[in-house]
Design a protein around this motif. Structure first.
Motif, PDB file in Angstrom:
ATOM      1  N   GLN A 188       1.138  -0.862  -0.181  1.00  0.00           N
ATOM      2  CA  GLN A 188       0.226  -0.326   0.046  1.00  0.00           C
ATOM      3  C   GLN A 188       0.548   1.592   0.014  1.00  0.00           C
ATOM      4  OE1 GLN A 188      -2.925  -0.142   3.050  1.00  0.00           O
ATOM      5  NE2 GLN A 188      -3.371   1.913   2.647  1.00  0.00           N
ATOM      6  N   VAL A 189       2.115   0.957   1.015  1.00  0.00           N
ATOM      7  CA  VAL A 189       2.526   2.271   0.761  1.00  0.00           C
ATOM      8  C   VAL A 189       3.627   2.607  -0.695  1.00  0.00           C
ATOM      9  CG1 VAL A 189       4.926   3.403   1.676  1.00  0.00           C
ATOM     10  CG2 VAL A 189       3.448   2.316   3.262  1.00  0.00           C
ATOM     11  N   ILE A 190       3.900   1.195  -1.190  1.00  0.00           N
ATOM     12  CA  ILE A 190       5.007   1.774  -2.363  1.00  0.00           C
ATOM     13  C   ILE A 190       3.562   1.886  -3.637  1.00  0.00           C
ATOM     14  CG2 ILE A 190       6.036  -0.057  -4.154  1.00  0.00           C
ATOM     15  CD1 ILE A 190       7.061  -1.756  -1.916  1.00  0.00           C
ATOM     16  N   ARG A 191       2.214   1.588  -3.697  1.00  0.00           N
ATOM     17  CA  ARG A 191       1.362   1.880  -4.335  1.00  0.00           C
ATOM     18  C   ARG A 191       0.774   3.368  -4.194  1.00  0.00           C
ATOM     19  NH1 ARG A 191      -2.082  -1.546  -3.199  1.00  0.00           N
ATOM     20  NH2 ARG A 191      -3.287  -0.751  -1.706  1.00  0.00           N
ATOM     21  N   GLU A 192       0.665   3.901  -2.790  1.00  0.00           N
ATOM     22  CA  GLU A 192       0.181   5.285  -2.625  1.00  0.00           C
ATOM     23  C   GLU A 192       1.487   5.993  -2.317  1.00  0.00           C
ATOM     24  OE1 GLU A 192      -2.906   4.802   0.458  1.00  0.00           O
ATOM     25  OE2 GLU A 192      -3.892   3.452  -1.143  1.00  0.00           O
ATOM     26  N   ARG A 221      -2.184   6.265  10.687  1.00  0.00           N
ATOM     27  CA  ARG A 221      -3.034   6.118  11.567  1.00  0.00           C
ATOM     28  C   ARG A 221      -4.080   5.781  10.030  1.00  0.00           C
ATOM     29  NH1 ARG A 221      -1.706   9.942  14.646  1.00  0.00           N
ATOM     30  NH2 ARG A 221      -2.641  11.285  13.796  1.00  0.00           N
ATOM     31  N   ARG A 222      -3.515   6.583   9.248  1.00  0.00           N
ATOM     32  CA  ARG A 222      -5.092   5.992   7.562  1.00  0.00           C
ATOM     33  C   ARG A 222      -4.805   5.451   6.858  1.00  0.00           C
ATOM     34  NH1 ARG A 222      -4.542  10.217   2.529  1.00  0.00           N
ATOM     35  NH2 ARG A 222      -2.964   8.723   2.258  1.00  0.00           N
ATOM     36  N   THR A 223      -3.422   4.772   6.541  1.00  0.00           N
ATOM     37  CA  THR A 223      -3.045   3.577   6.604  1.00  0.00           C
ATOM     38  C   THR A 223      -3.665   2.185   7.151  1.00  0.00           C
ATOM     39  OG1 THR A 223      -0.731   4.500   5.331  1.00  0.00           O
ATOM     40  CG2 THR A 223      -0.280   2.240   5.484  1.00  0.00           C
ATOM     41  N   LEU A 224      -2.961   2.819   8.868  1.00  0.00           N
ATOM     42  CA  LEU A 224      -3.900   1.535  10.180  1.00  0.00           C
ATOM     43  C   LEU A 224      -5.730   1.850   8.957  1.00  0.00           C
ATOM     44  CD1 LEU A 224      -2.255   2.707  12.670  1.00  0.00           C
ATOM     45  CD2 LEU A 224      -1.608   0.667  11.414  1.00  0.00           C
ATOM     46  N   MET A 225      -6.093   2.774   9.163  1.00  0.00           N
ATOM     47  CA  MET A 225      -8.104   2.746   9.188  1.00  0.00           C
ATOM     48  C   MET A 225      -7.991   1.755   8.165  1.00  0.00           C
ATOM     49  SD  MET A 225      -8.903   3.660  12.102  1.00  0.00           S
ATOM     50  CE  MET A 225      -7.836   3.724  13.611  1.00  0.00           C
ATOM     51  N   TYR A 250       1.660  -1.062  12.078  1.00  0.00           N
ATOM     52  CA  TYR A 250       1.862   0.604  12.408  1.00  0.00           C
ATOM     53  C   TYR A 250       3.547   0.514  12.065  1.00  0.00           C
ATOM     54  CZ  TYR A 250       4.459   4.704  15.330  1.00  0.00           C
ATOM     55  OH  TYR A 250       4.817   5.503  15.701  1.00  0.00           O
ATOM     56  N   LEU A 251       4.650  -0.869  12.096  1.00  0.00           N
ATOM     57  CA  LEU A 251       5.837  -0.235  12.312  1.00  0.00           C
ATOM     58  C   LEU A 251       6.176  -0.323  10.827  1.00  0.00           C
ATOM     59  CD1 LEU A 251       6.153  -3.330  14.852  1.00  0.00           C
ATOM     60  CD2 LEU A 251       6.917  -0.380  15.009  1.00  0.00           C
ATOM     61  N   CYS A 252       5.907  -1.189   9.951  1.00  0.00           N
ATOM     62  CA  CYS A 252       5.984  -1.149   8.062  1.00  0.00           C
ATOM     63  C   CYS A 252       5.614   0.251   7.550  1.00  0.00           C
ATOM     64  CB  CYS A 252       4.442  -2.389   7.534  1.00  0.00           C
ATOM     65  SG  CYS A 252       5.533  -3.449   8.285  1.00  0.00           S
ATOM     66  N   GLY A 253       4.318   1.108   8.390  1.00  0.00           N
ATOM     67  CA  GLY A 253       3.833   2.743   8.122  1.00  0.00           C
ATOM     68  C   GLY A 253       4.450   3.128   8.209  1.00  0.00           C
ATOM     69  N   ARG A 254       5.710   2.661   9.092  1.00  0.00           N
ATOM     70  CA  ARG A 254       6.495   4.046   9.422  1.00  0.00           C
ATOM     71  C   ARG A 254       7.670   4.752   8.382  1.00  0.00           C
ATOM     72  NH1 ARG A 254       9.325   1.713  14.812  1.00  0.00           N
ATOM     73  NH2 ARG A 254      11.089   2.684  13.652  1.00  0.00           N
ATOM     74  N   GLY A 255       7.073   3.734   7.487  1.00  0.00           N
ATOM     75  CA  GLY A 255       8.056   4.029   5.955  1.00  0.00           C
ATOM     76  C   GLY A 255       7.499   5.703   5.420  1.00  0.00           C
ATOM     77  N   ILE A 256       6.883   6.121   5.878  1.00  0.00           N
ATOM     78  CA  ILE A 256       5.590   6.665   5.433  1.00  0.00           C
ATOM     79  C   ILE A 256       6.325   8.016   6.056  1.00  0.00           C
ATOM     80  CG2 ILE A 256       3.888   8.815   5.679  1.00  0.00           C
ATOM     81  CD1 ILE A 256       2.584   5.747   5.387  1.00  0.00           C
ATOM     82  N   LYS A 265       9.820   8.048   6.338  1.00  0.00           N
ATOM     83  CA  LYS A 265      11.020   9.439   5.314  1.00  0.00           C
ATOM     84  C   LYS A 265      10.185   9.593   4.045  1.00  0.00           C
ATOM     85  CE  LYS A 265      13.148   4.648   7.700  1.00  0.00           C
ATOM     86  NZ  LYS A 265      13.366   3.086   7.310  1.00  0.00           N
ATOM     87  N   LEU A 266       9.126   9.605   3.325  1.00  0.00           N
ATOM     88  CA  LEU A 266       8.724  10.036   2.830  1.00  0.00           C
ATOM     89  C   LEU A 266       9.559  11.590   1.856  1.00  0.00           C
ATOM     90  CD1 LEU A 266       5.286   8.237   1.280  1.00  0.00           C
ATOM     91  CD2 LEU A 266       8.138   7.550   0.728  1.00  0.00           C
TER      92      LEU A 266
END
Length: 195
Positions: A79-83, A102-106, A168-174, A176-177
């Motif tokens: 999802q992070v790569i796609r968006e 949080r948006r990614t989590l939801m 959450y841990l995987c979404g933390r890459g956001i 770094k964008l």
């Protein structure tokens, strides 16, 4: 024949006789013989069965958590790569990394909750039948294995916590964008398509 010895002897006692005392008296009078009580044998078998069932339950919880964690890693990273571009634009517009995480989590919550509810329904519908099928190999044909509601809640909470923490841990890459780098990269890609 006085030389004949018995291999096994079954003793049935009248009601009111203390079995433990009778066993001790018999073992004192015949010290070379071993006496086992049916109640002890049954309790030992049930304790072994209970311990193995608990171990199987723990294994299922560990495997379920492992599958949930792997699935969440796959979903969140893809999802992070796609968006990536949308997330970069959102950051440029003023959204914080925490809000985007949080948006990614939801976005993953409906899938997680649906999986938990589906698991509960399948447990209620199939667990007794599957357990009895497994215990039929040991000669147990009828029994009821109710699951206390606290275990449903605890199982759902463990799965939910694993999923949320992993997401959450995987979404933390956001965090770094870099919005400028993403937008510059997008402009470069669009220019190459025109040439």
């Amino acid at each position: 024949n006085p030389d004949y010895t018995f291999e096994d002897v079954l003793l049935f006692l009248d009601d009111g006789i203390d079995i433990k005392k009778f066993k001790n008296d018999l073992e004192e009078e015949y010290p070379g013989y071993q006496m086992s009580l049916t109640e002890d044998v049954i309790n030992t078998a049930l304790n072994t069965l209970t311990a193995s069932m608990k171990a199987i339950c723990v294994i299922f919880v560990v495997v379920t958590c492992f599958v949930v964690i792997l699935t969440e890693i796959l979903l969140t990273r893809s999802q992070v790569i796609r968006e990536r571009t949308d997330l970069g634009v959102s950051k440029a517009l003023g959204y914080t990394s925490g809000e985007l995480i949080r948006r990614t989590l939801m976005t993953n919550m409906p899938i997680i909750v649906t999986g938990i509810v589906l698991g509960f329904v399948m447990h209620i519908a199939l667990s007794d039948k599957l357990i009895l099928l497994g215990l039929a190999m040991f000669g147990i044909r009828q029994n009821s294995f109710p699951t206390p509601p606290v275990w449903f809640i605890l199982s759902g909470a463990i799965i939910l916590v694993c999923a949320v923490v992993t997401s959450y841990l995987c979404g933390r890459g956001i965090s770094k964008l870099e919005p400028v780098a993403i937008l510059t990269e997008e402009q470069g890609i669009k220019r190459r398509h025109f040439l």
